[in-house]
Design an enzyme around this catalytic site. Structure first.
Site, PDB file in Angstrom:
ATOM      1  N   ASN A  38       0.874  -1.180   0.000  1.00 39.76           N
ATOM      2  CA  ASN A  38       0.000   0.000   0.000  1.00 39.76           C
ATOM      3  C   ASN A  38       0.910   1.228   0.000  1.00 39.76           C
ATOM      4  O   ASN A  38       1.470   1.592   1.033  1.00 39.76           O
ATOM      5  CB  ASN A  38      -0.892  -0.008   1.248  1.00 39.76           C
ATOM      6  CG  ASN A  38      -1.730   1.260   1.342  1.00 39.76           C
ATOM      7  OD1 ASN A  38      -1.859   2.006   0.361  1.00 39.76           O
ATOM      8  ND2 ASN A  38      -2.294   1.514   2.513  1.00 39.76           N
ATOM      9  N   LYS A  40       0.082   4.274  -0.517  1.00 39.35           N
ATOM     10  CA  LYS A  40      -0.596   5.513  -0.077  1.00 39.35           C
ATOM     11  C   LYS A  40      -0.315   6.626  -1.095  1.00 39.35           C
ATOM     12  O   LYS A  40      -0.329   6.364  -2.292  1.00 39.35           O
ATOM     13  CB  LYS A  40      -0.161   5.881   1.344  1.00 39.35           C
ATOM     14  CG  LYS A  40      -0.213   4.673   2.281  1.00 39.35           C
ATOM     15  CD  LYS A  40      -0.024   5.009   3.714  1.00 39.35           C
ATOM     16  CE  LYS A  40       0.048   3.728   4.525  1.00 39.35           C
ATOM     17  NZ  LYS A  40      -0.048   3.915   5.935  1.00 39.35           N
ATOM     18  N   HIS A 122      -9.616   1.292   4.625  1.00 42.72           N
ATOM     19  CA  HIS A 122      -8.348   1.510   5.333  1.00 42.72           C
ATOM     20  C   HIS A 122      -8.603   2.504   6.476  1.00 42.72           C
ATOM     21  O   HIS A 122      -9.397   3.436   6.319  1.00 42.72           O
ATOM     22  CB  HIS A 122      -7.298   2.052   4.365  1.00 42.72           C
ATOM     23  CG  HIS A 122      -5.916   2.058   4.957  1.00 42.72           C
ATOM     24  ND1 HIS A 122      -5.511   3.036   5.834  1.00 42.72           N
ATOM     25  CD2 HIS A 122      -4.880   1.203   4.823  1.00 42.72           C
ATOM     26  CE1 HIS A 122      -4.259   2.774   6.202  1.00 42.72           C
ATOM     27  NE2 HIS A 122      -3.859   1.672   5.612  1.00 42.72           N
ATOM     28  N   GLU A 124      -7.025   4.934   7.552  1.00 46.39           N
ATOM     29  CA  GLU A 124      -6.807   6.350   7.218  1.00 46.39           C
ATOM     30  C   GLU A 124      -8.052   6.927   6.544  1.00 46.39           C
ATOM     31  O   GLU A 124      -8.467   8.050   6.832  1.00 46.39           O
ATOM     32  CB  GLU A 124      -5.560   6.491   6.325  1.00 46.39           C
ATOM     33  CG  GLU A 124      -4.277   6.275   7.133  1.00 46.39           C
ATOM     34  CD  GLU A 124      -3.087   5.825   6.326  1.00 46.39           C
ATOM     35  OE1 GLU A 124      -3.110   5.902   5.085  1.00 46.39           O
ATOM     36  OE2 GLU A 124      -2.105   5.368   6.945  1.00 46.39           O
ATOM     37  N   GLU A 191      -5.675  -4.677  10.698  1.00 47.41           N
ATOM     38  CA  GLU A 191      -4.690  -3.614  10.829  1.00 47.41           C
ATOM     39  C   GLU A 191      -4.994  -2.792  12.081  1.00 47.41           C
ATOM     40  O   GLU A 191      -5.791  -1.836  12.019  1.00 47.41           O
ATOM     41  CB  GLU A 191      -4.720  -2.697   9.608  1.00 47.41           C
ATOM     42  CG  GLU A 191      -4.357  -3.384   8.312  1.00 47.41           C
ATOM     43  CD  GLU A 191      -3.696  -2.411   7.335  1.00 47.41           C
ATOM     44  OE1 GLU A 191      -2.567  -2.676   6.937  1.00 47.41           O
ATOM     45  OE2 GLU A 191      -4.305  -1.383   7.013  1.00 47.41           O
ATOM     46  N   GLY A 197       2.080   2.570  10.637  1.00 42.69           N
ATOM     47  CA  GLY A 197       3.030   3.666  10.454  1.00 42.69           C
ATOM     48  C   GLY A 197       3.717   4.124  11.728  1.00 42.69           C
ATOM     49  O   GLY A 197       4.356   5.176  11.742  1.00 42.69           O
ATOM     50  N   SER A 236       3.137  -1.895  10.536  1.00 42.06           N
ATOM     51  CA  SER A 236       4.579  -1.884  10.804  1.00 42.06           C
ATOM     52  C   SER A 236       5.266  -3.225  10.533  1.00 42.06           C
ATOM     53  O   SER A 236       6.176  -3.630  11.256  1.00 42.06           O
ATOM     54  CB  SER A 236       4.850  -1.402  12.234  1.00 42.06           C
ATOM     55  OG  SER A 236       4.432  -0.057  12.376  1.00 42.06           O
TER      56      SER A 236
HETATM   57  C1  PEP Z   1      -0.918   0.382   5.993  1.00 34.72           C
HETATM   58  O1  PEP Z   1      -1.019   1.588   5.816  1.00 34.72           O
HETATM   59  O2  PEP Z   1      -1.777  -0.379   5.526  1.00 34.72           O
HETATM   60  C2  PEP Z   1       0.217  -0.120   6.746  1.00 34.72           C
HETATM   61  C3  PEP Z   1       0.165  -1.329   7.185  1.00 34.72           C
HETATM   62  O3  PEP Z   1       1.246   0.768   6.970  1.00 34.72           O
HETATM   63  P1  PEP Z   1       2.649   0.449   7.689  1.00 34.72           P
HETATM   64  O4  PEP Z   1       3.155  -0.868   7.166  1.00 34.72           O
HETATM   65  O5  PEP Z   1       3.546   1.580   7.323  1.00 34.72           O
HETATM   66  O6  PEP Z   1       2.381   0.372   9.162  1.00 34.72           O
END
Ligand code: PEP
Length: 277
Positions: A38, A40, A122, A124, A191, A197, A236
């Site tokens: 992803n 983004k 997601h 976000e 998630e 992040g 992460s």
């Molecule tokens: C995400 O945005 O779906 C995600 C898992 O981000 P990160 O791996 O940076 O935590």
């Protein structure tokens, strides 16, 4: 909380514990293993082409790259031209067929330009675009109608985790997202919002416990198909911790943000899951 929901969740937790003691899985599950990038709102056209040129196929793992919307078509043309078995996915779609929705993208168009998957809900987007479970459900339905596989994201915030609300939040998100949908047609991504992040992932054991819970909820909806649904972990994940997640019975891949931006790191994560595929 409503007493009947409390009792329901308690039952599901018990079942999840019985079904999966949280031990690392050693036998193949038969479920599709995914490693999904992803990106983004990152990368230019040239950066994307460089990345895709270096990226190798998944070797038994379904690799999906989700770039920003304007890069979807060139990404598809590139992997197709190179005959690479790499899927291109969108980060979002709209719930309506078409119409006066400035800045939005129709699922039919995503399909037409060669996308195979679409991330939906997601955290976000749930946060800054106020997407709720009903919208997630409509988007997933629209994606399925147009032949895209929805990757439905669910997860609790830090505050909800601290208040022991995780199972309740996930149950609500799942039931809302799956209204009128056959769960075997979607992919779930667990998630935890506090892990996205932040550099602070869930432990693999913690994630396994939650994935087993998610599967127990799915089994209540459709016993036969629950075992077939791929449930990914996201938050992460990087090349150093991917192995721990890959070793868990109910973790069928990962959704990767930050670590998917560097092709070397992303390739190493793919290699980890390819070993078990
Ligand atoms: C995400 O945005 O779906 C995600 C898992 O981000 P990160 O791996 O940076 O935590």
């Amino acid at each position: 909380m409503d007493q009947s929901i409390k009792a329901y969740i308690k039952l599901l937790v018990q079942e999840a514990v019985q079904q999966s003691p949280g031990l690392p899985g050693s036998l193949p599950t038969g479920r599709t293993q995914y490693v999904i990038a992803n990106w983004k709102m990152n990368k230019t056209l040239q950066e994307m082409l460089d990345f895709l040129q270096q990226l190798k196929e998944g070797n038994g793992v379904e690799v999906v790259v989700c770039p920003p919307a304007p890069l979807l078509y060139p990404a598809k043309l590139y992997v197709q031209g190179q005959n690479k078995d790499i899927h291109i996915g969108a980060q979002n779609t709209h719930q309506e067929e078409n119409g006066a929705y400035t800045g939005e993208t129709a699922a039919s168009l995503l399909k037409e330009i060669g996308c195979s998957h679409c991330i939906i809900g997601h955290s976000e987007r749930r946060q800054y675009a106020q997407e709720d479970d009903a919208t997630v459900n409509l988007k997933a339905k629209q994606a399925l109608k147009r032949g895209l596989t929805p990757i439905i994201c669910i997860g609790e915030t830090l505050q909800q985790k601290q208040q022991n609300q995780t199972e309740k939040v996930l149950t609500t998100q799942m039931l809302g997202a799956l209204e009128g949908i056959d769960a075997s047609e979607v992919v779930f991504a667990y998630e935890p919002v506090w892990a996205i992040g932040t550099g602070e992932s869930a432990t693999a054991e913690e994630a396994q416990r939650i994935h087993a819970y998610i599967r127990a909820v799915l089994a209540h909806l459709d016993k036969e198909n629950a075992e077939k649904v791929s449930i990914l972990y996201g938050g992460s994940v990087n090349e150093n911790n991917a192995q721990e997640f890959a070793a868990m019975t109910d973790i069928d891949g990962v959704l990767v943000g930050g670590a998917s931006l560097k092709v070397d790191s992303f390739q190493k994560i793919i290699a980890v899951f390819a070993k078990g595929a």
